[in-house]
Enzyme design. Structure first.
Site, PDB file in Angstrom:
ATOM      1  N   ARG A  45      31.685  31.835  38.299  1.00 28.14           N
ATOM      2  CA  ARG A  45      31.321  31.099  39.497  1.00 28.14           C
ATOM      3  C   ARG A  45      29.822  30.774  39.513  1.00 28.14           C
ATOM      4  NH1 ARG A  45      31.082  34.171  43.164  1.00 28.14           N
ATOM      5  NH2 ARG A  45      31.769  36.166  42.307  1.00 28.14           N
ATOM      6  N   LYS A  58      38.414  30.070  45.160  1.00 30.81           N
ATOM      7  CA  LYS A  58      37.418  30.709  46.016  1.00 30.81           C
ATOM      8  C   LYS A  58      36.935  29.769  47.119  1.00 30.81           C
ATOM      9  CE  LYS A  58      37.413  34.795  44.245  1.00 30.81           C
ATOM     10  NZ  LYS A  58      38.143  35.876  44.969  1.00 30.81           N
ATOM     11  N   HIS A 104      38.861  40.192  51.175  1.00 27.80           N
ATOM     12  CA  HIS A 104      38.799  40.069  49.720  1.00 27.80           C
ATOM     13  C   HIS A 104      39.405  41.348  49.148  1.00 27.80           C
ATOM     14  CE1 HIS A 104      36.249  39.494  45.843  1.00 27.80           C
ATOM     15  NE2 HIS A 104      37.419  38.902  45.751  1.00 27.80           N
ATOM     16  N   SER A 131      35.180  41.316  42.087  1.00 30.01           N
ATOM     17  CA  SER A 131      35.805  41.120  40.782  1.00 30.01           C
ATOM     18  C   SER A 131      35.359  42.207  39.809  1.00 30.01           C
ATOM     19  CB  SER A 131      35.408  39.742  40.232  1.00 30.01           C
ATOM     20  OG  SER A 131      35.946  39.548  38.956  1.00 30.01           O
ATOM     21  N   LYS A 148      40.952  45.591  41.615  1.00 30.54           N
ATOM     22  CA  LYS A 148      41.917  45.172  42.634  1.00 30.54           C
ATOM     23  C   LYS A 148      43.263  44.820  42.020  1.00 30.54           C
ATOM     24  CE  LYS A 148      39.911  41.721  44.618  1.00 30.54           C
ATOM     25  NZ  LYS A 148      38.875  41.543  43.577  1.00 30.54           N
ATOM     26  N   THR A 149      43.235  43.961  41.001  1.00 33.67           N
ATOM     27  CA  THR A 149      44.485  43.511  40.382  1.00 33.67           C
ATOM     28  C   THR A 149      45.190  44.660  39.681  1.00 33.67           C
ATOM     29  OG1 THR A 149      43.602  41.277  40.083  1.00 33.67           O
ATOM     30  CG2 THR A 149      45.491  41.893  38.732  1.00 33.67           C
ATOM     31  N   ASP A 198      44.350  39.500  45.481  1.00 35.03           N
ATOM     32  CA  ASP A 198      42.956  39.128  45.675  1.00 35.03           C
ATOM     33  C   ASP A 198      42.557  38.749  47.093  1.00 35.03           C
ATOM     34  OD1 ASP A 198      40.369  38.722  44.576  1.00 35.03           O
ATOM     35  OD2 ASP A 198      40.702  36.573  44.507  1.00 35.03           O
ATOM     36  N   ARG A 204      40.170  35.375  31.553  1.00 34.56           N
ATOM     37  CA  ARG A 204      41.159  35.582  32.606  1.00 34.56           C
ATOM     38  C   ARG A 204      42.492  34.919  32.279  1.00 34.56           C
ATOM     39  NH1 ARG A 204      39.420  37.284  37.751  1.00 34.56           N
ATOM     40  NH2 ARG A 204      37.177  37.611  37.893  1.00 34.56           N
TER      41      ARG A 204
END
Length: 532
Positions: A60, A200, A219, A239, A243-244, A258, A324
């Site tokens: 990003r 995002k 988030h 990130s 989380k995933t 997410d 990713r």
């Protein structure tokens, strides 16, 4: 000329977008992959995955995000965190982007943000790249086909990676731009192929709109006990914090990985897909996520692969550490069909502590939970933002500052009120370093993290003995079955305890210095939980 299922309402001319070449509406995955291959946008991988690289933009560009400062939002945007753009600059940007688009082929997906129909928004995604359209179709939620005949967009996003902004003319920072205009209900993205900007941007949009309805945008990933949506857990984190990985628990039902909302009805996913980091992805530790990398329609971003065998290299980060895969939620076998859950019973705040100071799990009071939520301490993981090449300790308020248009207290007070109303238990989980800081210590063992989370979610962790942490004041378990006792006391994992003490004192001071900015806006109980 238009392709795909078309209704006169679909014509972009209705939105003032004219003079385009071919416009492809709501193409499904095989057609999008075929189009992307014809245009040379990527490579067809094993199992029908689509392999792409995104050039110099492999993460990003948060410094290039702008919000248009109009009268309707001027008093509600957190301007210290969000770069402003003038309405005149945006108008010029939009005019120039439309001129750039003349004669070009574009791909349109009419999609939905939010699994709860009462709070969902309709989003039209217009893409210069066919594979971006595939990504958007994967990551957002798809309306039923018959709904497309009557689809009306609440907001429109246009993404033109080939378009370069002009800072002097458009009032932006560089030739890369992500600009959001709430009055015109438009989001413009230019000069970046990184697909994460699309999802995002929609997350940032929902983060502004939903608090007005008393909904907490988060988030976070989320799951619930199998067959029991009332037993829902949410996992906050930036990130790279897990989380995933941690929400994809085979013993629980995955709601999403997410972005979620917490309404008066419970938890709901914003998305229809998952966007997982693949660096060092292990088929034994994460078999289902690993399996998605060879499934049809999965988008593989910036992974090195063998040109003859198409085998992916999960260890080669020469393109980026932020490699990713984007895949539909239903590729995970235990994913929820509704993407809905109950009110969170457990709230987990994930932090990647590069200092090696924090214990692997700590229990927080509600006041401590708001303190750590507003602090948002973690480490930026290599590659997630441009220029980040190794873990950098940072404070990202609400565990997602780049996506928060409103001031942090707006989200913090919402969270505090919902915790008080529904009685959630809050935990701080360190997935970062132990035995020393980054470069000396090692990453927290994932098996230990999973064991501690299992104990927290099934309630057994509340039954063990706790000690009061000397540095942060939260409760830390002394012993947990299946977890090495030494791991629960970070100081004991360091070869030099005095070096740990010095590092801990440094981190405590950083917390106190960072939190000073929130003291005028918070209640006394949260101030009491503050350090220093």
């Amino acid at each position: 000329m238009t392709f795909g299922r078309v209704n006169p309402q679909f014509q972009l001319e209705d939105q003032g977008i004219t003079g385009l070449g071919n416009v492809y509406y709501n193409l499904i995955e095989p057609a999008l992959i075929e189009a992307a291959l014809k245009k040379g946008e990527g490579t067809l991988g094993k199992g029908g995955a689509f392999l792409v690289t995104t050039g110099k933009f492999t993460g990003r560009s948060p410094k290039d995000k702008h919000i248009v400062k109009t009268d309707s939002v001027a008093d509600t945007i957190w301007w210290e965190n969000n770069a402003e753009m003038s309405p005149e600059g945006f108008d010029a940007l939009y005019t120039d982007m439309l001129a750039y688009m003349k004669g070009g082929d574009y791909y349109v997906q009419d999609l939905v943000g939010g699994a709860d129909p009462a709070h969902a928004i309709n989003v039209r995604m217009i893409s210069e790249l066919a594979w971006h359209s595939l990504f958007n179709r994967t990551m957002l939620r798809r309306p039923e086909r018959d709904m497309l005949d009557h689809f009306t967009a609440d907001f429109t996003l246009i993404n033109c990676p080939g378009f370069k902004a002009e800072p002097a003319k458009h009032g932006c920072r560089s030739d890369t731009v992500i600009a959001m205009n709430f009055d015109r209900k438009l989001i413009l993205v230019g000069n970046t192929e990184y697909a994460g900007e699309n999802k995002k941007s929609i997350f940032s949009l929902l983060n502004y709109l939903l608090p007005e309805k008393g909904i907490m945008p988060m988030h976070c990933s989320a799951n619930h006990a199998e067959g029991n949506p009332v037993d829902t857990a949410v996992f906050f984190g930036l990130s790279g914090t897990g989380k995933t990985t941690l929400s994809a628990d085979p013993a629980r039902t995955l709601i999403g990985d997410d972005e979620h909302g917490w309404s008066d009805r419970g938890t709901f996913n914003f998305e229809g897909g998952c966007y997982a980091k693949t660096i060092n992805l292990n088929p034994d530790a994460e078999p289902e996520i690993y399996a998605t990398t060879t499934k049809f329609g999965t988008v593989i971003e910036n992974m090195v692969f063998d040109p003859q065998t198409l085998d992916l290299d999960f260890e080669d980060d020469s393109l980026t550490a932020n490699m990713r895969c984007a895949y539909p939620l239903h590729y995970i076998s235990n994913a929820s069909e509704t993407a809905l859950g109950g009110h969170p019973k457990n709230i987990i705040m994930l932090t990647c502590d590069a200092f090696g100071v924090l214990p692997p799990i700590s229990r927080l009071t509600p006041a401590q939970a708001m303190y750590h939520f507003l602090s948002g301490f973690t480490s930026k993981v290599a590659g997630t933002e441009r220029g980040v090449t190794e873990p950098e300790p940072t404070f990202s308020t609400c565990f997602g500052a780049p996506f928060m248009p409103r001031r942090p207290e707006a989200y913090g007070n919402l969270l505090k009120a919902k915790i008080a109303k529904h009685g959630a238990t809050c935990w701080l989980v360190n997935t970062g370093w132990t035995g020393g800081a980054y470069g000396t210590g090692s990453r927290m063992p994932i098996k230990a993290t999973r064991a501690l989370l299992t104990a927290a979610l099934d309630g057994s962790l509340n039954e063990v003995e706790f000690r009061k942490d000397e540095n942060f004041g939260f409760d830390v378990p002394v012993a947990v079955p299946g977890v090495a006792e030494v791991l629960l006391d970070p100081r004991r994992t360091w070869c030099d305890p005095e070096a740990y003490d010095a590092q801990a004192a440094k981190l405590v001071e950083m917390f106190a210095d960072n939190f000073a900015q929130y003291l005028p806006y918070i209640d006394d109980d949260v101030k009491a939980a503050a350090i220093g």
